[in-house]
Design a protein around this motif. Sequence first.
Motif, short mmCIF file in Angstrom:
data_model
loop_
_atom_site.label_atom_id
_atom_site.label_comp_id
_atom_site.label_asym_id
_atom_site.label_seq_id
_atom_site.Cartn_x
_atom_site.Cartn_y
_atom_site.Cartn_z
N LEU A 49 11.11 29.58 -129.37
CA LEU A 49 11.29 29.25 -127.95
C LEU A 49 10.37 28.12 -127.52
O LEU A 49 9.44 27.75 -128.25
CB LEU A 49 10.95 30.49 -127.10
CG LEU A 49 11.73 31.77 -127.38
CD1 LEU A 49 11.03 32.94 -126.71
CD2 LEU A 49 13.15 31.63 -126.85
N ARG A 50 10.59 27.60 -126.29
CA ARG A 50 9.61 26.70 -125.67
C ARG A 50 8.35 27.51 -125.40
O ARG A 50 8.43 28.65 -124.96
CB ARG A 50 10.14 26.19 -124.31
CG ARG A 50 11.32 25.25 -124.35
CD ARG A 50 10.89 23.81 -124.59
NE ARG A 50 9.78 23.37 -123.76
CZ ARG A 50 9.89 22.79 -122.58
NH1 ARG A 50 11.08 22.58 -122.07
NH2 ARG A 50 8.84 22.41 -121.89
N ASP A 51 7.19 26.91 -125.61
CA ASP A 51 5.95 27.69 -125.45
C ASP A 51 5.78 28.25 -124.03
O ASP A 51 5.35 29.38 -123.86
CB ASP A 51 4.72 26.87 -125.87
CG ASP A 51 4.39 25.74 -124.92
OD1 ASP A 51 5.31 25.29 -124.20
OD2 ASP A 51 3.23 25.32 -124.89
N ASP A 52 6.21 27.47 -123.03
CA ASP A 52 6.03 27.92 -121.63
C ASP A 52 6.85 29.17 -121.32
O ASP A 52 6.54 29.91 -120.38
CB ASP A 52 6.44 26.82 -120.66
CG ASP A 52 5.99 25.46 -121.11
OD1 ASP A 52 5.10 24.89 -120.48
OD2 ASP A 52 6.51 24.96 -122.14
N ASP A 53 7.92 29.39 -122.09
CA ASP A 53 8.80 30.55 -121.82
C ASP A 53 8.30 31.83 -122.50
O ASP A 53 8.75 32.92 -122.17
CB ASP A 53 10.22 30.26 -122.32
CG ASP A 53 10.86 29.10 -121.56
OD1 ASP A 53 10.44 28.86 -120.41
OD2 ASP A 53 11.75 28.44 -122.12
ZN ZN Z 1 5.66 23.53 -123.08
#
Ligand code: ZN
Length: 284
Positions: A49-53
Amino acid sequence: MKLRIALQKQGRLAEASTDMLRKCGIGFSNGLRKLRAEAEDFPLEIFFLRDDDIPEYVANGVADIGIVGENVLAEKPRNVETIEKLGFGRCRLSIAVPRNFTYASLTDLEGKRIATSYPNVLSSFFKTHGVKADVHEISGSAEIAPSIGLSEAVCDLVSSGNTLFSNGLREVETVMSSQAVLIARQNLDRDRTACLERLLFRIRSTMSASQNKYILLNAPSDKVDSIAALLPGMKSPTVLPLAQDGWVSIHSVISENDFWEVVDSLKRAGAEGILVLSIDQMIR
Ligand code: ZN
Ligand code: PRT
């Protein structure tokens, strides 16, 4: 039952995260396009996944655990538990100013615009220090903000410092230090908790292995006590006789942090033929 882990798909934590799992003996295939993989020899399902998610997916139970930077959690706290610091992805969130900005202390930022993707962390930092600055949220590339007249200073992640340097900026304050951490959702059931414990045991073994070295050296028998005192090892060093009379071989484990200092002391104490080897796993 499978434990579900969320990893960054692409980016600075991606390779180190999958490397860590592989060092734990957990193999899986991951192509760039893959969103999900099943581990071959461990009850683990991996989401990319995207790290922010990742914190959100872990908090709402889509994944059970995840790997993410402390900076991401600090900016947007979620209902997740931090289980272990992982020792990679190290960086700091820092304030930087143009090289010609006269900076002596935080009060010099009073009334100035600071561009950042970390408005919450930065605002609470200023609040703690009683500074009234204008925190200006941007979604990325903070380093160019001063040169295009968007802000007087920036607050961004730094590791080598090259990005700041090549944009004519100077780091003046550290707001927080960060590294990758393993997070878990609340209330894991018994099976998943047991599975997480197994995984954690392996992670901790590989981490202590990478922080330590195996050392062996030759020493005159009458120097064993002074050399052994420098090498406490996991319990005590191993001392074996050499074929040559009056000499022994001493084996131990040594921390990478004070490695060179200890080697210097060992040489002074009479050690010869020092060999140093990497350790794959270290189980205390
Ligand atoms: Zn990110
Ligand atoms: O696509 P996705 O959203 O998943 O990735 P991303 O672009 O948001 O994140 P990514 O891959 O850049 O970073 C993921 C995590 O790595 C961050 O949340 C940090 O926890 C950690 N990390 C460690 C870093 C850095 N070091 C780092 N240097 N994240 C970003 N940087 C950037 C920084 O923003 C700046 O642009 O690198 C540049 C500075 O690097 P130096 O070496 O020039 O100082």
